[in-house]
Design a protein around this motif. Structure first.
Motif, mmCIF file in Angstrom:
data_model
loop_
_atom_site.group_PDB
_atom_site.id
_atom_site.type_symbol
_atom_site.label_atom_id
_atom_site.label_comp_id
_atom_site.label_asym_id
_atom_site.label_seq_id
_atom_site.Cartn_x
_atom_site.Cartn_y
_atom_site.Cartn_z
ATOM 1 N N MET A 1 1.036 9.313 -2.193
ATOM 2 C CA MET A 1 2.095 9.264 -1.206
ATOM 3 C C MET A 1 2.643 10.686 -1.019
ATOM 4 O O MET A 1 2.717 11.441 -1.975
ATOM 5 C CB MET A 1 3.193 8.328 -1.694
ATOM 6 N N THR A 2 3.006 11.029 0.181
ATOM 7 C CA THR A 2 3.512 12.371 0.444
ATOM 8 C C THR A 2 5.015 12.366 0.719
ATOM 9 O O THR A 2 5.565 11.410 1.250
ATOM 10 C CB THR A 2 2.785 13.029 1.634
ATOM 11 N N CYS A 3 5.629 13.471 0.372
ATOM 12 C CA CYS A 3 7.052 13.672 0.604
ATOM 13 C C CYS A 3 7.287 13.815 2.115
ATOM 14 O O CYS A 3 6.540 14.520 2.787
ATOM 15 C CB CYS A 3 7.486 14.936 -0.133
ATOM 16 N N PRO A 4 8.333 13.180 2.647
ATOM 17 C CA PRO A 4 8.587 13.280 4.086
ATOM 18 C C PRO A 4 9.084 14.660 4.524
ATOM 19 O O PRO A 4 9.101 14.952 5.718
ATOM 20 C CB PRO A 4 9.658 12.220 4.336
ATOM 21 N N PHE A 5 9.457 15.498 3.577
ATOM 22 C CA PHE A 5 9.966 16.829 3.916
ATOM 23 C C PHE A 5 8.889 17.905 3.795
ATOM 24 O O PHE A 5 8.527 18.528 4.776
ATOM 25 C CB PHE A 5 11.189 17.168 3.062
ATOM 26 N N CYS A 6 8.354 18.103 2.603
ATOM 27 C CA CYS A 6 7.382 19.182 2.396
ATOM 28 C C CYS A 6 5.939 18.722 2.602
ATOM 29 O O CYS A 6 5.033 19.538 2.645
ATOM 30 C CB CYS A 6 7.547 19.780 1.001
ATOM 31 N N LEU A 7 5.737 17.430 2.709
ATOM 32 C CA LEU A 7 4.428 16.805 2.933
ATOM 33 C C LEU A 7 3.456 16.976 1.755
ATOM 34 O O LEU A 7 2.273 16.708 1.891
ATOM 35 C CB LEU A 7 3.794 17.303 4.235
ATOM 36 N N ASN A 10 3.853 13.540 -3.853
ATOM 37 C CA ASN A 10 5.079 13.409 -4.635
ATOM 38 C C ASN A 10 4.849 12.819 -6.021
ATOM 39 O O ASN A 10 5.798 12.575 -6.756
ATOM 40 C CB ASN A 10 6.131 12.605 -3.874
ATOM 41 N N GLY A 11 3.612 12.568 -6.373
ATOM 42 C CA GLY A 11 3.315 12.054 -7.712
ATOM 43 C C GLY A 11 3.798 10.635 -7.924
ATOM 44 O O GLY A 11 4.099 10.241 -9.045
ATOM 45 N N CYS A 12 3.859 9.872 -6.870
ATOM 46 C CA CYS A 12 4.352 8.498 -6.952
ATOM 47 C C CYS A 12 3.428 7.643 -7.821
ATOM 48 O O CYS A 12 2.229 7.583 -7.586
ATOM 49 C CB CYS A 12 4.454 7.897 -5.557
ATOM 50 N N ALA A 13 3.999 6.999 -8.814
ATOM 51 C CA ALA A 13 3.215 6.138 -9.706
ATOM 52 C C ALA A 13 3.087 4.723 -9.155
ATOM 53 O O ALA A 13 2.309 3.935 -9.667
ATOM 54 C CB ALA A 13 3.846 6.109 -11.089
ATOM 55 N N LEU A 14 3.832 4.400 -8.117
ATOM 56 C CA LEU A 14 3.745 3.057 -7.547
ATOM 57 C C LEU A 14 2.361 2.780 -6.973
ATOM 58 O O LEU A 14 1.917 1.639 -6.935
ATOM 59 C CB LEU A 14 4.815 2.842 -6.484
ATOM 60 N N ASP A 15 1.683 3.843 -6.555
ATOM 61 C CA ASP A 15 0.326 3.671 -6.038
ATOM 62 C C ASP A 15 -0.609 3.135 -7.126
ATOM 63 O O ASP A 15 -1.621 2.528 -6.837
ATOM 64 C CB ASP A 15 -0.224 5.001 -5.511
ATOM 65 N N ASP A 16 -0.254 3.392 -8.380
ATOM 66 C CA ASP A 16 -1.064 2.943 -9.511
ATOM 67 C C ASP A 16 -0.438 1.729 -10.198
ATOM 68 O O ASP A 16 -0.796 1.389 -11.318
ATOM 69 C CB ASP A 16 -1.209 4.072 -10.541
ATOM 70 N N ILE A 35 15.715 11.305 6.483
ATOM 71 C CA ILE A 35 14.379 10.725 6.647
ATOM 72 C C ILE A 35 14.351 9.948 7.966
ATOM 73 O O ILE A 35 15.240 9.132 8.225
ATOM 74 C CB ILE A 35 14.028 9.791 5.471
ATOM 75 N N PRO A 36 13.359 10.192 8.814
ATOM 76 C CA PRO A 36 13.271 9.460 10.088
ATOM 77 C C PRO A 36 13.264 7.946 9.863
ATOM 78 O O PRO A 36 12.667 7.458 8.892
ATOM 79 C CB PRO A 36 11.934 9.930 10.681
ATOM 80 N N SER A 37 13.916 7.220 10.735
ATOM 81 C CA SER A 37 14.073 5.765 10.558
ATOM 82 C C SER A 37 12.739 5.040 10.426
ATOM 83 O O SER A 37 12.637 4.074 9.675
ATOM 84 C CB SER A 37 14.897 5.170 11.696
ATOM 85 N N ARG A 38 11.698 5.509 11.092
ATOM 86 C CA ARG A 38 10.398 4.838 11.018
ATOM 87 C C ARG A 38 9.752 4.983 9.649
ATOM 88 O O ARG A 38 8.820 4.264 9.315
ATOM 89 C CB ARG A 38 9.462 5.343 12.114
ATOM 90 N N GLN A 39 10.259 5.925 8.833
ATOM 91 C CA GLN A 39 9.713 6.156 7.497
ATOM 92 C C GLN A 39 10.596 5.594 6.381
ATOM 93 O O GLN A 39 10.167 5.553 5.238
ATOM 94 C CB GLN A 39 9.513 7.652 7.253
ATOM 95 N N LYS A 40 11.810 5.172 6.718
ATOM 96 C CA LYS A 40 12.737 4.681 5.692
ATOM 97 C C LYS A 40 12.109 3.543 4.912
ATOM 98 O O LYS A 40 11.460 2.666 5.468
ATOM 99 C CB LYS A 40 14.039 4.229 6.327
ATOM 100 N N ASP A 41 12.301 3.578 3.606
ATOM 101 C CA ASP A 41 11.791 2.573 2.666
ATOM 102 C C ASP A 41 10.264 2.549 2.577
ATOM 103 O O ASP A 41 9.696 1.632 2.005
ATOM 104 C CB ASP A 41 12.320 1.176 3.002
ATOM 105 N N LEU A 42 9.604 3.544 3.162
ATOM 106 C CA LEU A 42 8.139 3.617 3.105
ATOM 107 C C LEU A 42 7.643 4.888 2.423
ATOM 108 O O LEU A 42 6.456 5.004 2.144
ATOM 109 C CB LEU A 42 7.546 3.550 4.521
ATOM 110 N N VAL A 43 8.544 5.842 2.201
ATOM 111 C CA VAL A 43 8.159 7.135 1.620
ATOM 112 C C VAL A 43 9.048 7.463 0.421
ATOM 113 O O VAL A 43 10.132 6.915 0.282
ATOM 114 C CB VAL A 43 8.255 8.273 2.663
ATOM 115 N N CYS A 44 8.562 8.360 -0.407
ATOM 116 C CA CYS A 44 9.330 8.860 -1.553
ATOM 117 C C CYS A 44 9.473 10.369 -1.424
ATOM 118 O O CYS A 44 8.494 11.056 -1.136
ATOM 119 C CB CYS A 44 8.613 8.563 -2.865
ATOM 120 N N VAL A 45 10.667 10.853 -1.659
ATOM 121 C CA VAL A 45 10.922 12.289 -1.656
ATOM 122 C C VAL A 45 10.415 12.852 -2.982
ATOM 123 O O VAL A 45 10.568 12.230 -4.029
ATOM 124 C CB VAL A 45 12.432 12.560 -1.495
ATOM 125 N N CYS A 46 9.815 14.030 -2.950
ATOM 126 C CA CYS A 46 9.294 14.628 -4.184
ATOM 127 C C CYS A 46 10.426 15.246 -5.010
ATOM 128 O O CYS A 46 11.493 15.567 -4.501
ATOM 129 C CB CYS A 46 8.209 15.659 -3.883
#
Length: 67
Positions: A1-7, A10-16, A35-46
């Motif tokens: 998963m990528t950070c919505p700011f720096c792209l 983000n090392g998200c462990a939820l993917d695993d 965070i843009p509304s279309r991305q809310k609750d779908l992305v993790c900040v690094c």
């Protein structure tokens, strides 16, 4: 998963299907509001962006062109 700011990854462990490091941190509400509304609750900040925002909010906003 990528950070919505720096792209960066983000090392998200939820993917695993593990408990993610982000459950241990509180992301500032005013940062989450950026965070843009279309991305809310779908992305993790690094962690690096969270640290940058906390240390230098103005610098963060300028770096990611929110000013």
């Amino acid at each position: 998963m990528t950070c919505p700011f720096c792209l960066a990854d983000n090392g998200c462990a939820l993917d695993d299907n593990k408990v993610c490091w982000c459950f241990q941190l509180v992301v500032p509400d005013d940062m989450l509001a950026l965070i843009p509304s279309r991305q809310k609750d779908l992305v993790c900040v690094c962690r690096q962006c969270i640290d940058f925002y906390r240390a230098d909010k103005r610098g963060f906003l300028e770096a990611f062109e929110f000013d």
